[in-house]
Design a protein around this motif. Sequence first.
Motif, PDB file in Angstrom:
ATOM      1  N   ARG A   2      -9.201  67.536  28.861  1.00  0.00           N
ATOM      2  CA  ARG A   2     -10.191  68.161  29.739  1.00  0.00           C
ATOM      3  C   ARG A   2     -10.598  67.227  30.876  1.00  0.00           C
ATOM      4  O   ARG A   2     -10.907  67.685  31.977  1.00  0.00           O
ATOM      5  N   CYS A   3     -10.609  65.926  30.632  1.00  0.00           N
ATOM      6  CA  CYS A   3     -10.944  64.984  31.711  1.00  0.00           C
ATOM      7  C   CYS A   3      -9.880  65.039  32.807  1.00  0.00           C
ATOM      8  O   CYS A   3     -10.202  65.049  34.005  1.00  0.00           O
ATOM      9  N   ALA A   4      -8.600  65.086  32.401  1.00  0.00           N
ATOM     10  CA  ALA A   4      -7.531  65.215  33.394  1.00  0.00           C
ATOM     11  C   ALA A   4      -7.668  66.528  34.157  1.00  0.00           C
ATOM     12  O   ALA A   4      -7.506  66.567  35.386  1.00  0.00           O
ATOM     13  N   LEU A   5      -7.992  67.594  33.437  1.00  0.00           N
ATOM     14  CA  LEU A   5      -8.183  68.887  34.089  1.00  0.00           C
ATOM     15  C   LEU A   5      -9.381  68.843  35.031  1.00  0.00           C
ATOM     16  O   LEU A   5      -9.357  69.466  36.105  1.00  0.00           O
ATOM     17  N   ALA A   6     -10.429  68.096  34.658  1.00  0.00           N
ATOM     18  CA  ALA A   6     -11.622  68.012  35.504  1.00  0.00           C
ATOM     19  C   ALA A   6     -11.295  67.398  36.855  1.00  0.00           C
ATOM     20  O   ALA A   6     -11.804  67.842  37.891  1.00  0.00           O
ATOM     21  N   VAL A   7     -10.461  66.367  36.871  1.00  0.00           N
ATOM     22  CA  VAL A   7     -10.068  65.761  38.148  1.00  0.00           C
ATOM     23  C   VAL A   7      -9.396  66.807  39.032  1.00  0.00           C
ATOM     24  O   VAL A   7      -9.690  66.914  40.234  1.00  0.00           O
ATOM     25  N   HIS A   8      -8.510  67.600  38.451  1.00  0.00           N
ATOM     26  CA  HIS A   8      -7.815  68.637  39.211  1.00  0.00           C
ATOM     27  C   HIS A   8      -8.802  69.715  39.679  1.00  0.00           C
ATOM     28  O   HIS A   8      -8.761  70.140  40.845  1.00  0.00           O
TER      29      HIS A   8
END
Length: 297
Positions: A199-205
């Motif tokens: 989810r952190c990686a998705l948050a950056v996107h």
Amino acid sequence: MTPGSVRVRVPASTANLGPGFDALGMALCLHDTVEVTVTGAAVRVEVTGEGAGAVPTDEKHLVARALRAGADALGVALPGVLLRCHNAIPHARGLGSSAAAIVAGVAAAYALAGKELDEHALQVAAEFEGHADNAAASLYGGLVLAWSEGVRYRAVRLEPHPGLAPVVLVPDTLSATSVTRGLLPGNVPHTDAAFTVGRCALAVHALTARPDLLLPATEDRLHQDYRESAWPETMRMVRELRENGVAATVSGAGPTVLALPSGGSLPSRVDTAGFTVRALPVDRTGVVVEPGGTNSR
């Protein structure tokens, strides 16, 4: 350090943004201003606005301590100074007031020494808090991704999506990072860690390119639920907003709630009693220093 004065304007910040614990931060358009004048006498501090009458007015003041740390890092002597602090960022609410004060002091030290802000300025600022997310956001503006390499703190600035429209919900209650960090467990389930990394990686996107993905991107299993006892009403509001389709998280150490509604308005059916609701656009500039009446970064 040369005689004269500087004026420093520094933004508030929101950290974590859900799953990005100690890693993600974003600057917000709510600013403290510090005027620093070299006097040759002792350190004196005048405070108006938030914290007036409650914070030290001598060398123990956080801006004064950061100013000295900045001067020491640059190898210059710190003379007596007068600090006039005009504070708009609420204290102990999870909006980066301490990081803003620290960044203001460090930036002032650089300006009075005739130096441009550099990566080492972040190191000096982050050492005060033990993490760089809030400090980096106040320094650089926009969205930041922070990390550490041993004792070295680093961060990169990312450009937030132009459609982001942050809204903060600020309760009257206070919070302390030292208390809320004490509620975190030493270990978390591997499944929760893996979930939060994704989810952190998705948050950056989502924060930079796909705000339509913000609701799933801001979901967290690493820290918020563990700290609910420190701010139960905050978590109630986070859940109510999310149930109504609004991406919402705890802002930093709380108890403020950060919401990222599509279009910038909260649903009217959400009960915000007990919270002061404020729309705070993303600050995309970061700290601004004005030496001798000339604007500069």
